[in-house]
Design a protein around this motif. Structure first.
Motif, PDB file in Angstrom:
ATOM      1  N   ASP A 190       0.810  -1.215   0.000  1.00 27.52           N
ATOM      2  CA  ASP A 190       0.000   0.000   0.000  1.00 27.52           C
ATOM      3  C   ASP A 190       0.844   1.267   0.000  1.00 27.52           C
ATOM      4  N   GLY A 191       2.173   1.111  -0.009  1.00 28.59           N
ATOM      5  CA  GLY A 191       3.027   2.280  -0.081  1.00 28.59           C
ATOM      6  C   GLY A 191       4.487   1.888  -0.104  1.00 28.59           C
ATOM      7  N   PHE A 192       5.348   2.876  -0.407  1.00 27.50           N
ATOM      8  CA  PHE A 192       6.786   2.628  -0.407  1.00 27.50           C
ATOM      9  C   PHE A 192       7.548   3.926  -0.201  1.00 27.50           C
ATOM     10  N   ILE A 193       8.784   3.789   0.257  1.00 25.55           N
ATOM     11  CA  ILE A 193       9.726   4.897   0.343  1.00 25.55           C
ATOM     12  C   ILE A 193      10.980   4.480  -0.407  1.00 25.55           C
ATOM     13  N   HIS A 194      11.492   5.401  -1.208  1.00 24.22           N
ATOM     14  CA  HIS A 194      12.688   5.166  -2.034  1.00 24.22           C
ATOM     15  C   HIS A 194      13.751   6.161  -1.599  1.00 24.22           C
ATOM     16  N   ILE A 195      14.894   5.663  -1.142  1.00 22.94           N
ATOM     17  CA  ILE A 195      16.005   6.483  -0.667  1.00 22.94           C
ATOM     18  C   ILE A 195      17.171   6.304  -1.627  1.00 22.94           C
TER      19      ILE A 195
END
Length: 170
Positions: free
Chosen positions: A68-73
């Motif tokens: 349902d979501g993601f973070i990309h660093i």
């Protein structure tokens, strides 16, 4: 549950990216200009490339049905303003129906832990200047305005705030 993304997540990441980007930035109808950009950038193949890189980290939020979501660093991403490190939160995307549920906050907290482990003094991100809800979210989470930049698509550009988070604070 927050966990590192793997190659099997690439198509789900592309679908979430496409959904969130269009929902956020295309408000008055989809035209070929924006559709072309979105369909070029949010593909499983692009996410497979990101996931294969050692200077990129993607964490996902998974519920019982799927992501349902993601973070990309991204490491090695020079900021467009002075006094920021080269560590960027390139994307923090949560499906619209899950926004406000805490998913974004959990992804950001986990992402900031990853950022702190790099030893860099700070992390930066750019957010659309018209996206007041997202800007307020980051400011509530401890980010501060560091400057302005422009997001460029072909010959069009859009104002963005550059926000910085101090990773050295207690």
């Amino acid at each position: 549950m927050i966990r590192p993304a793997d190659l099997m997540d690439a198509s789900s990441l592309a679908a979430i990216g496409l959904e969130v980007w269009l929902n956020t930035y295309v408000r008055n109808g989809v035209n070929a200009f924006f559709a072309g950009y979105a369909l070029e950038h949010f593909t499983a193949a692009r996410f497979e490339e990101v996931l294969a890189r050692t200077d990129q980290t993607v964490l996902v939020s998974q519920n019982s049905a799927g992501l349902d979501g993601f973070i990309h660093i991204a490491s090695g991403a020079p900021a467009p303003v002075p006094d920021c490190s080269d560590l960027e939160i390139a994307k923090l995307y949560v499906q619209p129906r899950h926004q406000g549920s805490g998913v974004g906050g959990r992804l950001l907290a986990a992402g900031l832990d990853v950022c702190a482990d790099t030893g860099r003094p700070d992390v930066w991100l750019a957010v659309n200047a018209e996206n007041q809800r997202a800007t307020e979210f980051y400011l509530r989470k401890g980010f501060a305005k560091a400057g302005e930049t422009r997001f460029q698509i072909d010959d069009q550009s859009y104002p963005n705030h550059v926000l910085r988070y101090d990773l050295t604070r207690a």
